[in-house]
Design a protein around this motif. Structure first.
Motif, short mmCIF file in Angstrom:
data_model
loop_
_atom_site.label_atom_id
_atom_site.label_comp_id
_atom_site.label_asym_id
_atom_site.label_seq_id
_atom_site.Cartn_x
_atom_site.Cartn_y
_atom_site.Cartn_z
N LYS A 86 0.80 -1.22 0.00
CA LYS A 86 0.00 0.00 0.00
C LYS A 86 0.83 1.27 0.00
O LYS A 86 0.42 2.28 -0.55
CB LYS A 86 -0.96 0.00 1.19
N GLU A 87 2.06 1.21 0.61
CA GLU A 87 2.85 2.45 0.66
C GLU A 87 3.46 2.81 -0.68
O GLU A 87 3.98 3.91 -0.86
CB GLU A 87 3.95 2.34 1.72
N PHE A 88 3.42 1.86 -1.66
CA PHE A 88 3.98 2.12 -2.97
C PHE A 88 2.91 2.36 -4.04
O PHE A 88 3.22 2.48 -5.23
CB PHE A 88 4.87 0.96 -3.41
N ARG A 89 1.65 2.43 -3.62
CA ARG A 89 0.57 2.62 -4.60
C ARG A 89 0.46 4.09 -4.96
O ARG A 89 0.48 4.96 -4.09
CB ARG A 89 -0.75 2.11 -4.03
N THR A 90 0.29 4.37 -6.22
CA THR A 90 0.14 5.75 -6.67
C THR A 90 -1.28 6.27 -6.45
O THR A 90 -1.51 7.48 -6.49
CB THR A 90 0.50 5.86 -8.17
N ALA A 91 -2.22 5.36 -6.23
CA ALA A 91 -3.61 5.74 -5.95
C ALA A 91 -4.24 4.58 -5.17
O ALA A 91 -3.78 3.43 -5.28
CB ALA A 91 -4.38 5.98 -7.26
N PRO A 92 -5.28 4.85 -4.34
CA PRO A 92 -5.89 3.78 -3.54
C PRO A 92 -6.36 2.58 -4.36
O PRO A 92 -6.29 1.45 -3.91
CB PRO A 92 -7.07 4.48 -2.86
N GLU A 93 -6.84 2.86 -5.60
CA GLU A 93 -7.36 1.77 -6.41
C GLU A 93 -6.24 1.00 -7.14
O GLU A 93 -6.49 -0.03 -7.75
CB GLU A 93 -8.38 2.30 -7.42
N HIS A 94 -5.00 1.52 -7.09
CA HIS A 94 -3.88 0.91 -7.80
C HIS A 94 -3.29 -0.23 -6.96
O HIS A 94 -2.18 -0.13 -6.45
CB HIS A 94 -2.83 1.98 -8.11
N LYS A 95 -4.06 -1.32 -6.79
CA LYS A 95 -3.65 -2.40 -5.91
C LYS A 95 -2.79 -3.44 -6.61
O LYS A 95 -2.01 -4.14 -5.97
CB LYS A 95 -4.88 -3.08 -5.31
N ARG A 96 -2.92 -3.57 -7.94
CA ARG A 96 -2.17 -4.58 -8.68
C ARG A 96 -1.44 -3.94 -9.86
O ARG A 96 -1.72 -2.80 -10.24
CB ARG A 96 -3.11 -5.69 -9.17
N LEU A 97 -0.52 -4.69 -10.42
CA LEU A 97 0.26 -4.17 -11.55
C LEU A 97 -0.63 -3.95 -12.77
O LEU A 97 -0.42 -3.01 -13.53
CB LEU A 97 1.38 -5.16 -11.91
N GLY A 98 -1.62 -4.78 -12.94
CA GLY A 98 -2.51 -4.68 -14.10
C GLY A 98 -2.40 -5.91 -14.99
O GLY A 98 -1.76 -6.91 -14.65
N LYS A 99 -3.01 -5.83 -16.15
CA LYS A 99 -2.99 -6.95 -17.09
C LYS A 99 -1.63 -7.04 -17.78
O LYS A 99 -0.99 -6.04 -18.05
CB LYS A 99 -4.08 -6.79 -18.14
N ALA A 100 -1.24 -8.28 -18.09
CA ALA A 100 -0.03 -8.51 -18.90
C ALA A 100 -0.47 -9.18 -20.21
O ALA A 100 -1.44 -9.94 -20.23
CB ALA A 100 0.96 -9.39 -18.15
#
Length: 691
Positions: free
Chosen positions: A47-61
């Protein structure tokens, strides 16, 4: 090696990425591609490295499932996916080095100006093996080994070593962390330390959950133990902590085996007895294991505090001050238990010591490189509560504002403390005589606590209790009484009928019995609450002033003036020591009693002090001023002074405007008006009335 490149993508490139990474691989390495694809998409960003609260995962690959067609050019699908990817990850192997399609994908990605965002995962072979005369072992395609020449639009002769990780040297988890660090532009060590701490916290939660489950099956209301907070810890330390957790869990299981019906053979045994028996064994069983002993003593201290057994809890926290136990505690646990000890001092009424401890802990928290946010918020709450309880409410304002200015997150421990800050803000509004603002603050506390704990939890009920009390203070008496009556059985189910929190609620409910004239029943409840407070709190705790004042009112209603005087004089001594807000009401009750009893000459000094205390604690509160005025006029009349009966009217009107007609304070004022003459009957000769 760290995979964080010197710079990230430009604003234009990062405007609308669809994929966090494009996975380029030879289909001979399909198993590795499957693993990497799943691992990247499942990875949870700390959580301390998230750029936004909703940015919980890296995303799709992106991973191409099909064999590429035998064409010299990449398909439109592949070209589009490359353009929409933030990074390119090449699964490096001899098969990939020989694949023209992997080479084309790398070259196409570099043409987009993203050479700095190319990473590789080495699964087989050796980098630059071709230079050593072993081309069959080469794992880097040409586009990886050479820099891209933008002017020529192709590869240059300049050699380039790509950023990569060798999965044969690192574990799969470490390889994933290195790649994630590169994708997030972070250092590997940062993510590695956070990963180690996450595993330790999971182990701690498993241990604590086991304890909580055992306690709940025995009927306890188990207050959730604070989550382990951020700390730097190496793998070896994590294994050490796991061993301690295993020993701790084994011990806790063993003490609860005492409650096994087959062992006790019909003996009735309470959870308190189980805990006490276990407590006796801790120092014996773990004399040579300070890490385990300190962890158990602290955890048991939290349990006893949650049960309202403050004296026992305090003794356990004090044992943790021994040098060998302090040295054995990790820094975050040490801070947790230091806060807990300050909290116990607060609950027991030793405000001076609690303040010193809380301020010392605050300085420790601020000097900690990675501050424990939940413990820092908790520390401010403790300091705010000290200010509110020690009659310095405005000192609580900046502390609570600092907490409430923090952004909300989904961390349970932090949300719990922020809810506590809203609750304390409601208490501060009470001190400012603003019931509307207080009700809003308590409602916010209730909403947050329901979010963390659900609808059925002691802290949720505490917020509902405060809202009911605010209703009472605002003149919604029936609504408050109904709410208090519903909360009583819930409190009993949570903490039993010997807990200070239960005593506080019972005291409030008993006030409604006074209003209905049920003095005998009210008296029994007040005696019960007083006994609990005397047992668990300091001998002169300011809470006693409330119980002693209420007991005096019940005794007066039962025509026991001598007993009423005794309770009020004891309460006044406590209120004077703490400069407590009950000082003015107790002084007025005593002055009123002396005048009822025919000792009006004793009232002037009591009334003078009451007027001073009323001005200090209840300035601008009309009904309080009205009460003071009716007692002053009553005593003046009893001393033989001429007091027109209509002189009472303004004071009675102010009391009635706040409380209503058929209420305790209003009827007491009208009784004074009716008996405001020297020849009026004394209390002993008068019929029983409400005070």
């Amino acid at each position: 090696m760290d995979l964080a490149p010197a710079g990230g993508m430009s604003g234009a490139e990062a405007s609308a990425p669809r994929y966090c990474a494009f996975i380029s691989y030879s289909h001979q390495d399909k198993a590795w591609a499957h693993w990497l694809h799943s691992a990247l998409e499942a990875y949870v960003i700390p959580k301390e490295f998230r750029t936004a609260p909703e940015h919980k995962r890296l995303g799709k690959a992106f991973r191409d499932e099909a064999e590429l067609a035998s064409s010299a050019d990449l398909s439109e699908t592949i070209q589009a996916a490359l353009a929409q990817s933030e990074a390119l990850i090449v699964i490096a192997s001899p098969a990939a080095a020989r694949s023209p399609w992997v080479n084309q994908e790398i070259l196409a990605f570099k043409r987009l100006g993203r050479a700095a965002r190319v990473f590789c995962l080495i699964v087989e072979g050796q980098p630059f093996a071709g230079d050593a005369g072993q081309p069959e072992q080469e794992c880097f395609p040409p586009a990886l080994r050479h820099a891209f020449d933008a002017e020529r639009g192709g590869l240059s002769e300049q050699r380039q070593e790509p950023l990569g990780v060798d999965v044969r040297k690192d574990s799969k988890r470490d390889a994933l962390l290195r790649l994630a660090a590169g994708l997030l532009d972070l250092g590997f060590d940062d993510l590695k330390r956070r990963e180690q701490h996450r595993r330790q916290r999971q182990m701690a939660w498993i241990t604590l959950a086991s304890l909580a489950g055992m306690l709940f099956t025995s009927g306890l209301a188990w207050y959730a133990y604070q989550a382990e907070q951020e700390a730097t810890r190496q793998r070896k330390q994590a294994q050490h902590e796991a061993a301690i957790a295993k020993e701790t869990t084994g011990f806790l299981i063993s003490i609860f085996q005492d409650a096994d019906p087959l062992r006790v053979r019909g003996e009735k045994i309470t959870v308190r007895e189980v805990l006490d028996r276990g407590l006796l064994r801790i120092n014996q069983s773990f004399r040579d294991a300070p890490e385990i002993r300190s962890s158990l003593l602290g955890s048991m201290g939290d349990v006893y505090q949650g049960l309202g057994l403050y004296q026992t809890s305090k003794s356990l926290y004090q044992q943790l001050e021994a040098p060998e136990l302090q040295a054995a505690l990790p820094s975050e646990k040490r801070l947790h238990f230091l806060n807990a000890q300050a909290e116990i001092d607060l609950l027991m009424g030793d405000y001076a010591r609690a303040k010193r401890e809380a301020e010392r802990i605050e300085s420790l928290l601020k000097s900690t490189p990675q501050r424990e946010e939940a413990e820092l918020i908790r520390n401010r709450n403790i300091q705010a509560e000290i200010a509110l309880r020690s009659e310095a409410p405005e000192m609580a304002g900046p502390l609570l504002s600092a907490n409430l200015s923090l952004p909300l997150n989904n961390d349970g421990a932090t949300l719990k403390e922020l809810a506590r800050s809203h609750f304390n803000q409601g208490i501060l509004h009470w001190a400012r005589h603003d019931n509307t603002a207080a009700g809003a603050a308590f409602s916010q506390a209730l909403a947050l606590r329901k979010k963390v704990f659900g609808d059925d939890h002691p802290l949720v009920s505490e917020a509902e209790y405060a809202i009911a009390t605010n209703d009472y203070n605002s003149g919604r008496y029936l609504q408050a009484e109904q709410a208090w009556a519903k909360l009583l059985p819930r409190y009993r189910s949570y903490v039993g009928d010997q807990h200070p929190d239960y005593a506080s609620l019972l005291h409030s409910y008993a006030l409604t019995l006074l209003e209905r004239g049920a003095f005998a029943e009210a008296k029994q409840h007040f005696l019960h609450t007083l006994a609990i407070d005397r047992r668990e709190k300091a001998a002169d705790h300011d809470d006693l002033a409330y119980s002693l004042n209420s007991l005096g009112l019940a005794e007066l209603g039962l025509n026991n003036p001598a007993q009423a005087r005794q309770y009020w004089q004891e309460g006044l001594g406590i209120a004077r020591k703490h400069q407590h807000r009950m000082r003015a009401p107790l002084l007025l009750n005593l002055a009123d009693l002396e005048c009822r009893e025919g000792h009006a000459e004793l009232s002037p000094p009591l009334l003078a002090e009451a007027e001073q205390a009323n001005a200090a604690d209840y300035a601008g509160i009309a009904w309080r001023t009205g009460q003071l005025e009716t007692v002053r006029l009553f005593c003046a009349a009893r001393r033989g002074e001429t007091v027109p009966t209509q002189a009472f009217d303004a004071g009675i009107a102010a009391i009635e405007a706040h409380w209503g007609k058929a209420r305790l304070y209003t009827e007491a004022a009208r009784w004074r008006q009716a008996h405001a003459r020297p020849e009026a009957a004394t209390l002993k000769e008068a019929p029983a009335t409400k005070p």
